[in-house]
Design a protein around this motif. Structure first.
Motif, PDB file in Angstrom:
ATOM      1  N   ARG A 140       0.900  -1.175  -0.024  1.00  0.00           N
ATOM      2  CA  ARG A 140      -0.123   0.007  -0.081  1.00  0.00           C
ATOM      3  C   ARG A 140       0.968   1.240  -0.051  1.00  0.00           C
ATOM      4  O   ARG A 140       1.783   1.408   0.967  1.00  0.00           O
ATOM      5  N   ALA A 141       0.713   2.132  -0.903  1.00  0.00           N
ATOM      6  CA  ALA A 141       1.522   3.322  -0.948  1.00  0.00           C
ATOM      7  C   ALA A 141       0.973   4.379  -0.035  1.00  0.00           C
ATOM      8  O   ALA A 141       1.843   4.938   0.466  1.00  0.00           O
ATOM      9  N   ASP A 142      -0.434   4.686  -0.142  1.00  0.00           N
ATOM     10  CA  ASP A 142      -0.728   5.490   0.898  1.00  0.00           C
ATOM     11  C   ASP A 142      -1.335   5.093   2.081  1.00  0.00           C
ATOM     12  O   ASP A 142      -2.375   4.155   2.141  1.00  0.00           O
ATOM     13  N   THR A 143      -0.682   4.988   3.179  1.00  0.00           N
ATOM     14  CA  THR A 143      -0.944   4.632   4.539  1.00  0.00           C
ATOM     15  C   THR A 143      -1.592   5.597   5.517  1.00  0.00           C
ATOM     16  O   THR A 143      -1.952   5.274   6.784  1.00  0.00           O
ATOM     17  N   GLU A 144      -1.488   6.909   5.111  1.00  0.00           N
ATOM     18  CA  GLU A 144      -1.955   8.062   5.864  1.00  0.00           C
ATOM     19  C   GLU A 144      -3.442   7.811   6.455  1.00  0.00           C
ATOM     20  O   GLU A 144      -3.957   8.139   7.730  1.00  0.00           O
ATOM     21  N   ALA A 145      -4.384   7.372   5.593  1.00  0.00           N
ATOM     22  CA  ALA A 145      -5.918   7.300   5.795  1.00  0.00           C
ATOM     23  C   ALA A 145      -6.009   5.989   7.049  1.00  0.00           C
ATOM     24  O   ALA A 145      -7.138   6.082   7.447  1.00  0.00           O
ATOM     25  N   LEU A 146      -5.014   5.363   7.237  1.00  0.00           N
ATOM     26  CA  LEU A 146      -5.129   4.339   8.409  1.00  0.00           C
ATOM     27  C   LEU A 146      -5.056   4.763   9.729  1.00  0.00           C
ATOM     28  O   LEU A 146      -5.293   4.150  10.741  1.00  0.00           O
ATOM     29  N   LEU A 147      -4.389   5.964   9.677  1.00  0.00           N
ATOM     30  CA  LEU A 147      -3.867   6.671  11.365  1.00  0.00           C
ATOM     31  C   LEU A 147      -5.301   7.446  11.850  1.00  0.00           C
ATOM     32  O   LEU A 147      -5.209   8.652  11.502  1.00  0.00           O
ATOM     33  N   ASP A 148      -5.842   6.846  12.589  1.00  0.00           N
ATOM     34  CA  ASP A 148      -6.922   7.693  13.447  1.00  0.00           C
ATOM     35  C   ASP A 148      -6.320   8.564  14.222  1.00  0.00           C
ATOM     36  O   ASP A 148      -5.281   8.896  14.389  1.00  0.00           O
ATOM     37  N   SER A 149      -7.493   9.101  14.927  1.00  0.00           N
ATOM     38  CA  SER A 149      -7.275  10.315  15.873  1.00  0.00           C
ATOM     39  C   SER A 149      -6.381   9.941  16.968  1.00  0.00           C
ATOM     40  O   SER A 149      -5.962  10.751  17.735  1.00  0.00           O
ATOM     41  N   GLU A 150      -6.561   8.672  17.417  1.00  0.00           N
ATOM     42  CA  GLU A 150      -5.761   8.335  18.598  1.00  0.00           C
ATOM     43  C   GLU A 150      -4.491   7.671  18.144  1.00  0.00           C
ATOM     44  O   GLU A 150      -3.528   7.587  19.413  1.00  0.00           O
ATOM     45  N   TYR A 151      -4.167   7.631  17.004  1.00  0.00           N
ATOM     46  CA  TYR A 151      -3.068   6.612  16.631  1.00  0.00           C
ATOM     47  C   TYR A 151      -1.793   7.184  17.343  1.00  0.00           C
ATOM     48  O   TYR A 151      -0.823   6.445  17.987  1.00  0.00           O
ATOM     49  N   PHE A 152      -1.329   8.402  17.093  1.00  0.00           N
ATOM     50  CA  PHE A 152      -0.199   8.929  17.426  1.00  0.00           C
ATOM     51  C   PHE A 152      -0.121   9.016  19.103  1.00  0.00           C
ATOM     52  O   PHE A 152       1.066   8.918  19.712  1.00  0.00           O
ATOM     53  N   LEU A 153      -1.018   9.232  19.915  1.00  0.00           N
ATOM     54  CA  LEU A 153      -1.032   9.157  21.238  1.00  0.00           C
ATOM     55  C   LEU A 153      -1.118   7.729  21.808  1.00  0.00           C
ATOM     56  O   LEU A 153      -0.185   7.522  22.931  1.00  0.00           O
ATOM     57  N   ASP A 154      -1.456   6.617  21.135  1.00  0.00           N
ATOM     58  CA  ASP A 154      -1.638   5.502  21.167  1.00  0.00           C
ATOM     59  C   ASP A 154       0.151   5.109  21.348  1.00  0.00           C
ATOM     60  O   ASP A 154       0.586   4.545  22.394  1.00  0.00           O
ATOM     61  N   LEU A 155       0.849   5.373  20.430  1.00  0.00           N
ATOM     62  CA  LEU A 155       2.081   5.138  20.497  1.00  0.00           C
ATOM     63  C   LEU A 155       2.951   5.808  21.083  1.00  0.00           C
ATOM     64  O   LEU A 155       3.948   5.082  21.979  1.00  0.00           O
ATOM     65  N   ARG A 156       2.425   6.937  21.624  1.00  0.00           N
ATOM     66  CA  ARG A 156       3.239   7.723  22.738  1.00  0.00           C
ATOM     67  C   ARG A 156       3.078   6.866  24.214  1.00  0.00           C
ATOM     68  O   ARG A 156       3.971   6.837  24.903  1.00  0.00           O
ATOM     69  N   ALA A 157       1.844   6.435  24.171  1.00  0.00           N
ATOM     70  CA  ALA A 157       1.595   5.778  25.527  1.00  0.00           C
ATOM     71  C   ALA A 157       2.161   4.404  25.797  1.00  0.00           C
ATOM     72  O   ALA A 157       2.474   4.019  26.811  1.00  0.00           O
ATOM     73  N   PHE A 158       2.406   3.799  24.622  1.00  0.00           N
ATOM     74  CA  PHE A 158       2.969   2.479  24.489  1.00  0.00           C
ATOM     75  C   PHE A 158       4.331   2.680  24.411  1.00  0.00           C
ATOM     76  O   PHE A 158       5.432   1.466  24.386  1.00  0.00           O
ATOM     77  N   SER A 159       5.019   3.753  24.443  1.00  0.00           N
ATOM     78  CA  SER A 159       6.225   3.930  23.986  1.00  0.00           C
ATOM     79  C   SER A 159       7.454   3.548  25.424  1.00  0.00           C
ATOM     80  O   SER A 159       6.792   3.385  26.338  1.00  0.00           O
ATOM     81  N   TRP A 160       8.668   3.171  25.189  1.00  0.00           N
ATOM     82  CA  TRP A 160       9.458   3.025  26.407  1.00  0.00           C
ATOM     83  C   TRP A 160       9.730   4.202  27.256  1.00  0.00           C
ATOM     84  O   TRP A 160       9.949   5.232  26.782  1.00  0.00           O
ATOM     85  N   PRO A 161       9.537   3.923  28.750  1.00  0.00           N
ATOM     86  CA  PRO A 161      10.177   4.692  29.567  1.00  0.00           C
ATOM     87  C   PRO A 161      11.457   5.101  29.341  1.00  0.00           C
ATOM     88  O   PRO A 161      12.238   4.373  29.055  1.00  0.00           O
ATOM     89  N   ARG A 162      11.810   6.231  29.907  1.00  0.00           N
ATOM     90  CA  ARG A 162      13.060   6.835  29.910  1.00  0.00           C
ATOM     91  C   ARG A 162      13.965   5.955  30.490  1.00  0.00           C
ATOM     92  O   ARG A 162      15.296   5.495  30.225  1.00  0.00           O
TER      93      ARG A 162
END
Length: 414
Positions: free
Chosen positions: A48-70
């Motif tokens: 799939r060339a265009d993946t931007e449409a797959l990223l919903d409103s919570e997507y980037f905050l989900d990645l932040r919440a699941f990120s590694w602690p410092r």
């Protein structure tokens, strides 16, 4: 391959920067730190060339919440041998997976062997690599290295050469990687590269007092892959640049900035309208955190800012394009408390404020991004070098929707 495809697909080299601009980018990032090799062109990009449409409103905050602690990030960076894995639920059907394994062994006074396994699966990109690296010192601070990724299908194997110089707290490295280097001669299908993929990696770092300045660049050269059975041509190129600073002391501040430019041209000569895509994305991010430790308690306040500008067009349909523009500001605060030698508790509120726009011809769809979550985790430390964490996302902005995905993470150092 049909004449239509040959005539309608512009050479990917037309997407290349002018020679002097590319060289300027290379020299501008020559202050860099160690950068593990990664293949640039993978088969998954063809899906799939265009993946931007797959990223919903919570997507980037989900990645932040699941990120590694410092705390985990710092221990990982300081280890020469370690394994870590993080798996998280993004929605009903997709699992975010981030895992890595690194090992190093000095075989002799001048020769060092390293192994790296890297896997990152998300809605935008899914790839797994197993890298072998061999580096030998040649004197006066210089060393040369061979890197590669052997695969069962010889056409997918990658190989590269590199050089590194170290001295006085400064380190610089340069690598060139030939991706799928023998594909055209040993391919198992009729697919071929008319423009073969190469990656240039540059990195350097400078130790300054109790801090460190670093920058990296990974330049994926223009690539074109022909797929005759589908009357299809796929072009790709990508540039990623990052820079940062980390300090010591009681706050242990860290600041990092990244810029990512990517282009994918997916052209199909005989397919139905709407299946060809010209995809171009520019993404920039800035993140800052501090780490405050007081006996059995640790605080990690942080702020991230991201901006993404994306355009996806159908080259054969005048009204078949869409433009995306998205920005978010994401403050967070991690609180970690050691309850006993075995158990540690973590509570982390995350907030995201921004806007997500999509324009199709004259129609503009705009929505505000207002998301709030709290991550609650229990961490079991079985030894100073082995721990497992169980994490739950709690949705704070949707009444009646308490559960918002779970996360399991683990790390073992050896």
């Amino acid at each position: 391959m049909s004449g239509l495809l040959r005539e309608s697909v512009p050479p990917v080299t037309a997407l290349c920067y002018p020679w002097f601009v590319k060289r300027a980018v290379i020299f501008a990032v020559i202050l860099l730190s160690a950068l593990p090799a990664r293949a640039t062109f993978i088969r998954g990009l063809l899906e799939r060339a265009d993946t931007e449409a797959l990223l919903d409103s919570e997507y980037f905050l989900d990645l932040r919440a699941f990120s590694w602690p410092r705390a985990w990030e710092d221990d990982w960076a300081a280890s020469s041998g370690a394994y870590r894995v993080s798996g998280a639920s993004l929605d009903c059907c997709d699992l975010y997976l981030d895992q890595g394994l690194k090992l190093s062994r000095r075989l002799s006074k001048r020769l060092e062997f390293r192994f790296r396994m890297e896997q990152r699966d998300d809605k935008d990109r899914r790839e797994t690599h197993h890298w072998l690296e061999l580096e030998t010192d040649i004197g006066r601070g210089w060393s040369i290295e061979v890197v590669g990724e052997p695969t069962y299908r010889k056409e997918d194997a990658d190989i590269g050469l590199g050089a590194r110089w170290r001295g006085g707290g400064f380190e610089a490295r340069a690598r060139r990687l030939a991706v799928d280097f023998n594909f055209n001669s040993r391919g198992s299908t009729s697919e071929r590269y008319t423009l073969k993929p190469y990656t240039d990696q540059l990195s350097a770092s400078l130790e300054a007092g109790d801090g460190r300045v670093w920058t990296t660049a990974e330049l994926d050269g223009a690539t074109r892959r022909e797929i005759p059975v589908e009357n299809r041509s796929f072009g790709y190129r990508r540039e990623r640049v990052a820079a940062g600073w980390s300090g010591g002391g009681d706050l242990a501040p860290r600041v990092a900035a990244t810029y990512d430019r990517e282009e994918r041209l997916d052209r199909r000569a005989t397919a139905a309208a709407g299946t060809s895509t010209d995809f171009r994305r520019r993404a920039a991010a800035l993140e800052a955190t501090v780490r405050v430790r007081r006996e059995k308690t640790e605080w990690e306040p942080g702020l991230a800012v991201l901006r993404r500008s994306t355009r996806a067009d159908d080259p054969f349909v005048a009204s078949g394009g869409v433009t995306y523009l998205r920005w978010e500001v994401q403050p967070h605060l991690r609180w970690r408390r050691e309850l006993s030698e075995l158990v540690l508790l973590e509570l982390s509120p995350f907030l995201s404020l921004g806007e997500d726009r999509a324009r199709r011809t004259t129609q503009l769809l705009a929505r505000r991004v207002v998301e709030a979550k709290t991550a609650a985790a229990v961490e079991f430390r079985f030894s100073p070098s082995a721990w497992i964490g169980l994490n739950a996302n709690i949705d704070m902005d949707s009444p009646g929707k308490f559960w918002d995905g779970g996360n399991v993470r683990a790390m073992i150092r050896f």
